[in-house]
Design an enzyme around this catalytic site. Structure first.
Site, mmCIF file in Angstrom:
data_model
loop_
_atom_site.group_PDB
_atom_site.id
_atom_site.type_symbol
_atom_site.label_atom_id
_atom_site.label_comp_id
_atom_site.label_asym_id
_atom_site.label_seq_id
_atom_site.Cartn_x
_atom_site.Cartn_y
_atom_site.Cartn_z
ATOM 1 C CG HIS B 439 -54.696 -1.941 -18.147
ATOM 2 N ND1 HIS B 439 -56.057 -2.118 -18.076
ATOM 3 C CD2 HIS B 439 -54.278 -2.627 -19.228
ATOM 4 C CE1 HIS B 439 -56.447 -2.908 -19.067
ATOM 5 N NE2 HIS B 439 -55.387 -3.233 -19.785
ATOM 6 C CD GLU B 726 -42.185 -3.456 -28.458
ATOM 7 O OE1 GLU B 726 -43.016 -2.963 -27.697
ATOM 8 O OE2 GLU B 726 -42.442 -4.428 -29.197
ATOM 9 N N GLY B 747 -42.349 1.757 -30.886
ATOM 10 C CA GLY B 747 -43.245 1.661 -29.741
ATOM 11 C C GLY B 747 -42.586 2.450 -28.624
ATOM 12 C CB THR B 748 -42.156 6.073 -28.134
ATOM 13 O OG1 THR B 748 -43.505 6.397 -28.441
ATOM 14 C CG2 THR B 748 -41.277 6.297 -29.341
ATOM 15 C CG ASP B 750 -43.227 -1.519 -24.141
ATOM 16 O OD1 ASP B 750 -43.890 -0.939 -23.268
ATOM 17 O OD2 ASP B 750 -43.469 -2.662 -24.534
ATOM 18 C CB CYS B 814 -47.993 2.804 -32.902
ATOM 19 S SG CYS B 814 -46.889 1.490 -32.411
#
Lengths: 856, 856
Positions: B439, B726, B747-748, B750, B814
């Site tokens: 994170h 995603e 959303g690559t 995920d 993205c």
């Protein structure tokens, strides 16, 4: 476009246009069955009606013309006083929606006509009039039924009679007068069009909409309307109305099955206002009519090539057929009828196979509660079919301990893999939480034991040893019965009926075996499962999970392996001996049939206590040194998303010694079984694969270990290595994977999870039910393969694998979809080789895979 | 097949066959650069050698024949006493592996020849002999270098000199005698073949294998062997050896850059045995030679169209070139050289664009530590590039509080979404746990602030306000510097160099903009990010995450929304006003550029405290009523696999009011910005979609709410609705999804998680590093798009979406892959429309997407 069809103009194939009832009346009329003259307004007219909001002039014209045709044939006149034509106006959709839409009988009456009719038969005239006034008023005009009922009941009281037909003529006249105070009926022609409009509208009444929603029927078909000359079962004691099946719908026995009433109209039977006589009585009272009916039944069956559900009326000794349709039947009857009809030369084997609903076999293969006399104390989700009786037991350990001596029902908040040793000893499982895809449900279905899951009214107090349900407290040891087919929980021991594998089912499945292309394997971890699998006709084991071989009394050894680096080898050696024994027994039961053994799939933390338990203990009482060690390891191994975690081949690449031990156990066991005279076909399966390199890496270890065993034994045996395909990427790179393996098997449970991004543990309770309810998804993708997503990936994988290895790679599916007919048909369509389901679903899979071939 | 090529027979294109060094010597020879005569043994011969294990007779024959050619050209004879031909034997692989393999010089000597040579120049003869004996002995025969060194050092001590070339002739003679006691050199011809064999073998020495592994080079190419007439830089004071770049490799300035030594051989420079003179001195000492070298440099640059790295030798005033290759350079130099060469007419813009490594731009756009003089106190993972100095701060709340006044480094065990308000105020982030995909890392990269993650030697004691690292204790408030490019943690404040966006880079990127087809957007949640994005050249915002709008000081309101049914509306209204402000500011910064705003993606439990915290509190001190409520809700919402849980569109379908609020906030904000004179292009994005029906369901709510706003405003504005793709199933059903939306964005991150079944939170630390290390996977699929799996799904999705909507649907990506050159090229190849990366990667994306077009 023509929107009204005379009976002679239609045929049985025109159900979509005429509705099913109308089409079959046309057909019967066409083949010479006595049917009162009539005609049908098409479903197109109904759809037009919903667009325009009224019956257009053209339709009116067509209806009036058709009416003239009836008048010509009957010599009667609609609205005429001398020889009045009365008609019924009935709904009939393309797909049967029994009782959902409206029907109005005896249309075409007015005071004048009734007076004239009364001259011939006063009682009949007023009985018919009061029936008409009631139906037209309540259905077309929306006058409350209760108002009519009150008038009739009052009259019956006054005359001190019980049944409507016992009323005197005077009473009937008074009833008619009272009814007419509620409303004034319009003239006959208006009656007709108002009734047609009412039938159209009934397509969209609440109950019809609900019915379609529940049965997954489209909303845009519309209903046909059948307008038919009335014949009267209420024209005296030589008149009657009845319904009959051409065979017994509950057993399938070949004999007329039904009931009738004398001097009454059909709706008296349906409404339950009168108690009908069994059809056998008809033979005694009116043998000729009975004979005629039997002949018609025979003719209809031969014509429709299926058991029929008929309605008939006898008017003054003359038999008329008012309806015929394919009759609903129990699963048992369905099988018997199909098999019998082949023997009778009515249908071919292929047709018999296609005709039995594969899913319905499920109800035959589990114990069932006899009758439904006992009220349930609670209701949960029907998670694994069948019924079971046993003593309440709250702990898996205890269940495991006493389960061999006593019948027990394991009752848990929810089960975890830790409870498996208890589950296998239980007669059934009852949980307070979790859905039909919860652990308890999945495991129970796999084992073929009943399970009621998510029974939320249950409050379990495990520590104090009781559970509470609606103010009722049941202590551990108290006997309950659960019914996993309905979700019911019942008090005490209830009589159960045994699973039936009838002669006819055996025959049907043997026929199915002749046609199907898919091999049918079973998922079985234990020799008992394997025995069941063979009994139901499995050709091999398509999935032997080895997780349970690490649980129960072996758990301490497994924990030693995980926790103590220096005792790892010792622990593995202990496990080796135990697993070897497991495999020997399996090989012996399956003797020569292939067994696919999946190497350890679960992440290691699944063999440690749950985090929640540990932390509670830690903060309450503190942990022992031993426990502290476990807790530390648990913290190290615990994962944010265990579903996507450090499992299967991933673990094996970094710690190959477990797979080495398992490979050795399998091959040593194989040698041992061979020594005892058995044949073996070991297949070793690697789970959680996402790249071919994972397989090649782990294969090296497996083969090396197996070669060592070969050297020690001075001998070799054949074995195969394969991969479980349960991740999208494995599907997308199945060509590369195919290079590395002899077989692949889709794990569609996990594949569905990753393809959708649904966590099975969470999605069900959170949103999945709602998705299916709202038709966002057509089905629960964990029950039926999602062909557009998951199925697409499977297609890609099969294509890629076949490009590399053609038919030299065996492609299968294991998991729950493999026992679900629609999914099995999909597997057949995309060119797979086998399906492997729970033993109890093997029969379903045998039938469904034959159907798949025949339906293509 | 021919396996020996004379220099005149080869050319620069033959690198695969001759090795790079050999091919360039051929080329130089071909175009008239003075190169000593020689020939090349092919890499095929090397591969053959590894098959057979010896040099075969045919190769020997070819070599001898080529040698004769040299003898003819030079008039010397190999092994001849009168006019002896000496040669060098050098390795040269198809891809440069500098210094990894072996080279032997001065071959062809024996006592007799040396004696004869000594008659002309005694010092040179014995200096060359001792050099040969050393190299042949140590490299070909494996005699320890230390043995030779000891003899030489002893002699230097005795003569009291420092440098080898200061030794007297007598001393050199003695050295030769001592060397010959270590081994007896074989006759010249044997020397040659033994040296060739040694070079072949050096392809597989440990250091070469490691180099190839680290640089991802294949192991099966083999090396070429260059055999070339020796020229001697050690033939007196009119002889010298040198290396030079045609331009300054560190700044790119156009001037000769290099160094040389007089009376020495090339390896004296490389080995650092002598301190060379800067090349500028050459101009002073030997102006003619310098001029000649400049001319050659110019010629080579024009010929190779790139900056060259040259080796040269001057033997008795005559200049020979021994090697040329494309010179390595810094990112800055690379850009300047490319742009300058366009201006000089040497290359075209297209070539300039292709030539700069897009990834290298990253080092230019972050602050860097000046020099590398300070030793780090700890090392973690380089998680987000750039360096930052600040005071240690252990709590996000405190960071948020003081971050505006003071520069702070947020130091955490690991960060969670809860810490975001602190992260945005910090100069940099340092964590003890978590990988480069943790994170902290992801958020920092998004914000463009430096991050060092997973610094495991760090022991943080947050409660007592200190951290410990290798016995060093640092209290909160102490100043440290972190370098997210290297992973280093340093004590105190270190001087930093600012990010450089040079004129040349600006020009290069403008050129890139002329060619690229992909639009480049940036991911930006806050106005500050948006400003940076515009500075770096972003054309819009491709991903504005709204999660942070629910955090920080807004968390209590969000919790009210989650916990208190009856205050839900009130809480949503409060959030509406706040989010509206957020969006107004964004719209103003982006003024007319499109903004894609992703509606809430996170599951609700992410806004509650962590379970572990709560249970600890509960069991230690008990919970307040308020906390108990939170804990109960947390237990209800907590998930087994949150990654696959109740999030995004799933949550919105069951609880549409949050998306309604967000849609309203966006549209009201848009109106407000318009009123202030700005232009707006709002795009609303729905996340976590797996089926088109999800979109249609949620779209109804969004549009309904927006229409309400339109009504209230009495006006309309344009907006678009899109979906984040995603999940594998969204890719597989992209045709159906395309029907519902104006744009989609992959959303690559995920998508990679679900396609592989990898949990990003777990996989990195558990097995992913090991997978890349062992080449099970070629790259970390979270860094570079996995083309075979994830990319395949993207291709399917693009194809399906275009089938439905052609170019009327905008397709983007993205997430982190969108700023990675290889992935960007893939996106261009499959026909996407935009990439959206962190602001700091916009320059990379601009360049890489132009390269993608030009490389096609």
């Amino acid at each position: 476009m023509k929107r009204v069809y005379l009976f002679k103009e239609g045929s049985k194939e025109m159900g979509a246009l005429l509705g099913n009832k109308g089409a079959q009346l046309c057909e019967m009329s066409r083949i010479g069955i006595p049917v009162p003259p009539g005609f049908v307004i098409t479903t197109q007219a109904c759809r037009d009606y919903f667009k325009v909001g009224k019956i257009d002039d053209e339709l009116r014209r067509e209806v009036k013309e058709a009416l003239k045709d009836i008048e010509r044939r009957t010599g009667k006149k609609f609205g005429g006083v001398k020889s009045p034509l009365l008609v019924s106006v009935r709904s009939g959709a393309p797909v049967s929606m029994p009782g959902m839409m409206d029907t109005i009988l005896d249309l075409g009456l007015n005071d004048e006509i009734v007076e004239e009719m009364a001259k011939k038969d006063e009682w009949f005239a007023f009985d018919t009039y009061r029936r008409f006034l009631y139906m037209f008023g309540s259905i077309v005009l929306g006058v409350g039924e209760d108002k009519f009922d009150r008038i009739l009941e009052k009259k019956k009281e006054e005359e001190n009679v019980e049944m409507d037909q016992e009323l005197s003529v005077d009473a009937l006249k008074e009833v008619v007068n009272e009814y007419k105070k509620l409303y004034t009926p319009p003239p006959p022609e208006e009656q007709l069009f108002m009734a047609v409009e009412a039938v159209f509208k009934s397509w969209n009444n609440e109950r019809a909409i609900n019915y379609r929603r529940i049965n997954n029927l489209p909303d845009d078909l519309g209903t046909g309307v059948v307008i038919e000359t009335m014949v009267f079962g209420n024209m005296g004691d030589d008149s009657l109305s009845g319904v009959a099946f051409t065979r017994d719908p509950s057993t399938g026995e070949k004999k007329l099955y039904g009931e009738f009433i004398i001097n009454g109209q059909g709706e008296d039977i349906v409404s339950g206002k009168r108690t009908p006589l069994p059809i056998e009585e008809l033979e005694k009272i009116f043998p000729d009519i009975y004979k005629g009916l039997c002949e018609i039944a025979e003719k209809l069956e031969r014509h429709y090539k299926d058991m029929q559900d008929m309605e008939f009326t006898v008017e003054k000794g003359k038999l008329y057929m008012l309806q015929t349709r394919t009759g609903k039947r129990t699963a048992n009857a369905s099988i018997k009828i199909a098999v019998d009809m082949v023997k009778e030369g009515i249908i071919r084997k292929e047709e018999a196979i296609k005709r039995v609903d594969a899913n319905s076999l499920q109800q035959l293969l589990h114990k069932q509660i006899k009758g439904n006399h006992v009220k349930p104390i609670a209701k949960g989700l029907p998670a694994s079919p069948g019924a079971a009786t046993g003593k309440i037991c709250f702990s898996a350990d205890k269940a495991s301990e006493i389960g061999d001596e006593e019948r027990i029902i394991l009752v848990r908040e929810e089960t975890t893999p830790d409870d498996i040793h208890g589950v296998v000893k239980a007669q059934g499982v009852l949980t307070a939480r979790g859905g039909i895809t919860s652990h308890a449900a999945v495991v129970s279905r796999g084992l073929g034991i009943p399970c009621v899951a998510g029974c939320e009214s249950l409050k379990i107090n495990e520590k104090e040893g009781f559970m509470e349900v609606n103010k009722l407290i049941l202590r551990e040891g108290y006997t309950i019965t659960i019914d996993g087919t309905t979700g019911n929980v019942l008090l005490g021991e209830i009589e159960l009926i045994d699973a039936k594998f009838t002669d006819e089912l055996k025959i049907l499945l043997e026929w199915a075996d002749e046609f199907r292309k898919l091999k049918v394997y079973a998922n079985a971890d234990l020799p008992e499962d394997a025995e069941k699998a063979i009994y139901f006709g499995a050709e091999g084991i398509g999935l032997c999970r080895t997780e349970h071989m690490f649980l129960g009394r072996r758990l301490p050894i497994v924990r030693k392996m995980i926790l103590e680096e220096d005792k790892r080898e010792e622990a593995l050696n202990e496990l080796l001996e135990m697993q070897k024994e497991d495999f020997i027994n399996l090989f012996k039961v399956m003797n020569g049939r292939p067994i696919i053994i999946r190497l350890l799939d679960a992440p290691l933390h699944e063999f440690l206590p749950r985090y929640e338990e540990m932390i509670e203990k830690k903060l309450k009482n503190g942990l022992t040194e031993e426990e502290n060690k476990i807790f530390e390891k648990l913290n190290e191994l615990r994962e944010a998303n265990p579903m996507l975690g450090f499992r299967g081949v991933r673990l094996a690449i970094l710690q190959p010694e477990i797979y080495r031990m398992q490979a050795r156990a399998i091959i040593e066991a194989a040698f041992s079984a061979i020594e005892d005279g058995y044949e073996v076909k070991p297949n070793i399966e690697i789970p959680v694969v996402s790249d071919a390199n994972e397989i090649s890496t782990v294969k090296k270890h497996i083969i090396e270990e197996i070669e060592k065993v070969f050297q020690e034994k001075g001998n070799k045996i054949d074995y195969k290595i394969g991969a479980m395909i349960e991740l999208p990427r494995a599907c997308l790179t199945a060509d590369e994977i195919a290079e590395e393996v002899d077989f692949i098997s889709f794990g569609t449970n996990d594949l569905t999870q990753t393809t959708f991004g649904y966590s099975r543990d969470d999605a069900g309770k959170e949103f999945l039910e709602e998705y299916v309810e709202r038709k966002i998804l057509p089905d629960d993708p964990f029950s039926i393969i999602d062909e557009r997503g998951v199925g697409e990936l499977m297609k890609i994988a099969v294509k890629k694998a076949r490009e590399i290895k053609g038919n030299k790679i065996e492609i299968g599916i294991c998991g729950e979809h493999a026992g679900e007919p629609k999914s099995i048909k999909f597997c057949n369509k995309i060119g797979m080789d086998n399906v492997s389901c729970s033993p109890y679903r093997v029969a379903i899979a045998r039938l469904a895979s034959a159907q798949a071939v025949l339906e293509n």
